[in-house]
Design an enzyme around this catalytic site. Sequence first.
Site, PDB file in Angstrom:
ATOM      1  N   CYS A  18      18.362  83.140  44.392  1.00 24.14           N
ATOM      2  CA  CYS A  18      18.797  83.933  45.444  1.00 24.14           C
ATOM      3  C   CYS A  18      18.210  85.453  44.970  1.00 24.14           C
ATOM      4  O   CYS A  18      18.574  85.925  43.471  1.00 24.14           O
ATOM      5  CB  CYS A  18      20.163  83.749  45.250  1.00 24.14           C
ATOM      6  SG  CYS A  18      21.059  85.619  46.310  1.00 24.14           S
ATOM      7  N   CYS A  66      25.049  90.440  43.191  1.00 25.27           N
ATOM      8  CA  CYS A  66      26.320  89.661  42.805  1.00 25.27           C
ATOM      9  C   CYS A  66      25.996  88.835  41.516  1.00 25.27           C
ATOM     10  O   CYS A  66      25.033  88.586  40.107  1.00 25.27           O
ATOM     11  CB  CYS A  66      25.175  88.401  43.676  1.00 25.27           C
ATOM     12  SG  CYS A  66      26.507  87.040  43.821  1.00 25.27           S
ATOM     13  N   CYS A 101      24.829  90.016  59.521  1.00 25.50           N
ATOM     14  CA  CYS A 101      25.341  89.497  58.155  1.00 25.50           C
ATOM     15  C   CYS A 101      25.497  90.315  57.406  1.00 25.50           C
ATOM     16  O   CYS A 101      24.490  91.422  57.453  1.00 25.50           O
ATOM     17  CB  CYS A 101      23.265  88.738  58.046  1.00 25.50           C
ATOM     18  SG  CYS A 101      23.747  88.426  56.301  1.00 25.50           S
ATOM     19  N   CYS A 128      18.413  90.130  52.265  1.00 20.62           N
ATOM     20  CA  CYS A 128      18.240  90.367  50.790  1.00 20.62           C
ATOM     21  C   CYS A 128      17.571  88.464  50.755  1.00 20.62           C
ATOM     22  O   CYS A 128      17.659  88.002  49.368  1.00 20.62           O
ATOM     23  CB  CYS A 128      19.214  90.320  50.061  1.00 20.62           C
ATOM     24  SG  CYS A 128      20.495  89.791  50.917  1.00 20.62           S
ATOM     25  N   GLU A 171      22.795  95.701  51.967  1.00 22.04           N
ATOM     26  CA  GLU A 171      21.285  95.356  52.694  1.00 22.04           C
ATOM     27  C   GLU A 171      22.468  94.897  54.550  1.00 22.04           C
ATOM     28  O   GLU A 171      23.916  94.065  53.820  1.00 22.04           O
ATOM     29  CB  GLU A 171      20.764  94.391  52.915  1.00 22.04           C
ATOM     30  CG  GLU A 171      19.569  95.301  52.250  1.00 22.04           C
ATOM     31  CD  GLU A 171      18.116  93.776  52.061  1.00 22.04           C
ATOM     32  OE1 GLU A 171      17.286  94.640  50.815  1.00 22.04           O
ATOM     33  OE2 GLU A 171      18.882  92.466  52.224  1.00 22.04           O
ATOM     34  N   CYS A 184      22.471  82.677  40.863  1.00 22.17           N
ATOM     35  CA  CYS A 184      21.813  81.353  41.587  1.00 22.17           C
ATOM     36  C   CYS A 184      20.748  82.124  42.158  1.00 22.17           C
ATOM     37  O   CYS A 184      19.786  83.218  41.799  1.00 22.17           O
ATOM     38  CB  CYS A 184      21.831  81.246  43.174  1.00 22.17           C
ATOM     39  SG  CYS A 184      24.029  81.241  43.417  1.00 22.17           S
TER      40      CYS A 184
END
Length: 348
Positions: free
Chosen positions: A122, A115, A108, A339, A95, A119
Site C-alpha cells: 500500500c 497510516c 473515496c 494513493c 487525497e 501494509c
Amino acid sequence: MNNHLINLYDLNFAELTEFVAELGQPAYRAKQIWQWLYRQYTPDFASMSNLPKSLREKLAANTTLDIGPIIAEQLSSDDQTKKVLFQLADGQQIEAVLMRYEKRRTLCISTQAGCAMGCVFCATGQMGFFRHLSVAEIVAQVMHFARELAAEGEHVTNIVLMGMGEPLHNYENTLTAVDRLTDPAGFNLGARKITISTVGLVPAIRRYADEKRQTPLAVSLHAATDAERDKLIPVNRKWPIADIIDACHYYVEKTGRRITFEWALIAHENDTIEQAQALGRLLQGMLCHVNLIPLNPTQQYGGQPSSRARVDAFQQELARYGVNSTVRVRRGIDIQAGCGQLKAAVKE
Ligand code: SAH
Ligand code: SF4
C-alpha cells in the site's frame, strides 16, 4: 488558513447552537447555518443571505470552512475519476477521489495523513503515519465534491472510507464524521451508503459491532493464513486471522449485517489455489461477500496484479465453498486513483 479559527465542520448541531448563543444570536440561527453548511454546501459566509450581515462578519472573523488549498488535481483519461490533493494547515497532504459510475457518484475519503499499519503493498502504508485527521478535515473532503457535483445538478450517492489511513485507528473522529454526514437534518446521506474499511483492528471491530451501526463494514483480509498475512500486513502479528474472524462473526451476530472482505490479488503470492481453499474454509457459512481486486502496483513493492486466468481460478475455488465473490476493476488506474490503492471498485 488560520489556525485559531474554529472550523464549523468540527461542530455538531448542539455545539453550533452553543456557539451561536455565545455570539449573542437566537438559536434558530444555528439551524439556518446548518442548512447552509449541509444542504447548500455553501463555502463562504458572505453568501449565507438570510443571516444578518453582522453575524456573517462575526462568523468570518472567528470561524472557517476551509481545511487548506487543493494543490493538485488529476482526471482519469475517461474523465470518470478525479483525484484531488489537499494541503492541510500543517502542511500534511491528503487525497480524496470522486468516481462516477453509471448513476453512482462515489467518494473515496481519507481518515489519516499516512497510516501506521505498514501494509507492504500500500502506497499510504509505505509512507508511514503522520497524524489523525480532524472531523472537519474528513467532512470537508466530502463537502468539496458535494459542491462540485451540485453545480452539475448531481449529488454524492456513496462514500467509501478507503482513502489514506486506517479509519478505525482514528475511531472517534471518523465515526463522528460519519454521524455528521448521515444527519437527517443535515447532509442526510443514508448510513448504508458509507462503507468503513478496516485492516482488522479487532477491539475496534467489536466496539463497532456493539454500537450496532448501519454503516457497512469491509475487512481487508488479503491472506487466509497467518504466515502469508504476516508478510503483507505487519499488524497481523498483533491481531491474527483467527481473532479477526471471531470479531467478524461477532459483528454479524450483533448486527445481522453482511460483512465484505477485501482481497487484493497479487500474482503468485496470495492468488494460489491453497489460499483460495484456506479462505473458503475460513468464510464457509458466514454472512459475507468477497471483493477480489487485482493489485494496483506501487513503487516500493514488487508485487504484480494477478492475471485474468488466475483471478478466475481463485474465484471458482472459492465458489466451491459456497463463498460469493465479485471481481472488481480498478478505476482511475492511470491517475493512481487514491494513493495507489484500491480506489474504485465496480462490478465487471
Ligand atoms: N486502512 C483501511 C482503509 C484504507 S485502504 C484498510 O486497509 O482497509 C483501502 C483498501 O485499499 C484496502 O482494502 C487496502 O487493502 C486496499 N489497497 C491498498 N493498497 C492497495 C493496492 N496497491 N492495490 C489494491 N488494493 C490496495
Ligand atoms: Fe493503512 Fe489500509 Fe494502507 Fe494497510 S492498506 S497501510 S491499513 S491504508
